[in-house]
Write a protein that holds these residues in place. Sequence first.
Motif, PDB file in Angstrom:
ATOM      1  N   ALA A  79       0.910  -0.915   0.015  1.00 55.81           N
ATOM      2  CA  ALA A  79       0.240   0.145  -0.044  1.00 55.81           C
ATOM      3  C   ALA A  79       0.862   1.132  -0.231  1.00 55.81           C
ATOM      4  O   ALA A  79       0.373   2.027  -0.940  1.00 55.81           O
ATOM      5  N   GLU A 124      -7.514   5.225  -5.897  1.00 56.66           N
ATOM      6  CA  GLU A 124      -8.284   4.270  -5.791  1.00 56.66           C
ATOM      7  C   GLU A 124      -8.212   2.719  -5.893  1.00 56.66           C
ATOM      8  O   GLU A 124      -7.684   1.644  -4.911  1.00 56.66           O
ATOM      9  N   TYR A 125      -9.237   3.090  -6.773  1.00 55.56           N
ATOM     10  CA  TYR A 125      -9.542   1.985  -7.011  1.00 55.56           C
ATOM     11  C   TYR A 125      -8.850   0.524  -7.520  1.00 55.56           C
ATOM     12  O   TYR A 125      -8.993  -0.328  -7.748  1.00 55.56           O
ATOM     13  N   LYS A 127      -5.630   0.488  -6.668  1.00 52.78           N
ATOM     14  CA  LYS A 127      -4.913  -0.288  -5.262  1.00 52.78           C
ATOM     15  C   LYS A 127      -5.602  -1.271  -5.193  1.00 52.78           C
ATOM     16  O   LYS A 127      -5.029  -2.523  -4.799  1.00 52.78           O
ATOM     17  N   ASP A 128      -6.853  -1.157  -5.510  1.00 49.83           N
ATOM     18  CA  ASP A 128      -7.511  -1.898  -4.019  1.00 49.83           C
ATOM     19  C   ASP A 128      -7.540  -3.636  -4.860  1.00 49.83           C
ATOM     20  O   ASP A 128      -7.183  -4.660  -4.473  1.00 49.83           O
ATOM     21  N   THR A 129      -7.875  -2.954  -6.030  1.00 51.52           N
ATOM     22  CA  THR A 129      -8.107  -4.127  -7.180  1.00 51.52           C
ATOM     23  C   THR A 129      -7.337  -4.835  -7.750  1.00 51.52           C
ATOM     24  O   THR A 129      -7.183  -6.084  -8.258  1.00 51.52           O
ATOM     25  N   LYS A 130      -6.225  -4.083  -8.157  1.00 49.59           N
ATOM     26  CA  LYS A 130      -5.012  -4.776  -8.306  1.00 49.59           C
ATOM     27  C   LYS A 130      -4.547  -4.808  -9.849  1.00 49.59           C
ATOM     28  O   LYS A 130      -4.109  -5.838 -10.337  1.00 49.59           O
TER      29      LYS A 130
END
Length: 155
Positions: A79, A124-125, A127-130
């Motif tokens: 992160a 951010e999306y 980063k979260d879903t990769k």
Amino acid sequence: MKQKLFSISVNRSLMIALVAMLAMGACKSKKKVAQPAPPAPVEQVQQPAPPPAPVSSAEEIAVGKLENYFNSVAAAGNASIANQTIQEALAMFSNQETPVLIVIHEENGIKDYDEPTTIKKYLEYLKDTKKNLNYISDIRMDANGKVSELELRRK
């Protein structure tokens, strides 16, 4: 007899003159053949200058950088690396609320968009879903060279 002698010598003289003229004419033609013809004037055809190396516009450069940032955020190992990349990417935008539109369907020039989002939320999306499933199809820049609007499409 003198007349015959005179006519023979006139005939002979004419014959000799004719042969001499032919010989001289033949010599001239041999000289023309023997001497190379002067080279024809060569017209120098100037080829157009090669086109200048493609100069990338500010928009093309921005698209390349943003694609790299999007891929880096999606592929970040942790992160903190993702957050650092997000901050670098946000510096390219006029603000964190810059609209990001994602085209989900287009028919006859009419585009249907997914729910509008902001660049901060989109990063951010990622980063979260990769997963980076979209590519940049349109970009708008403001007078300061910052991105003011982004349109994405599915790969």
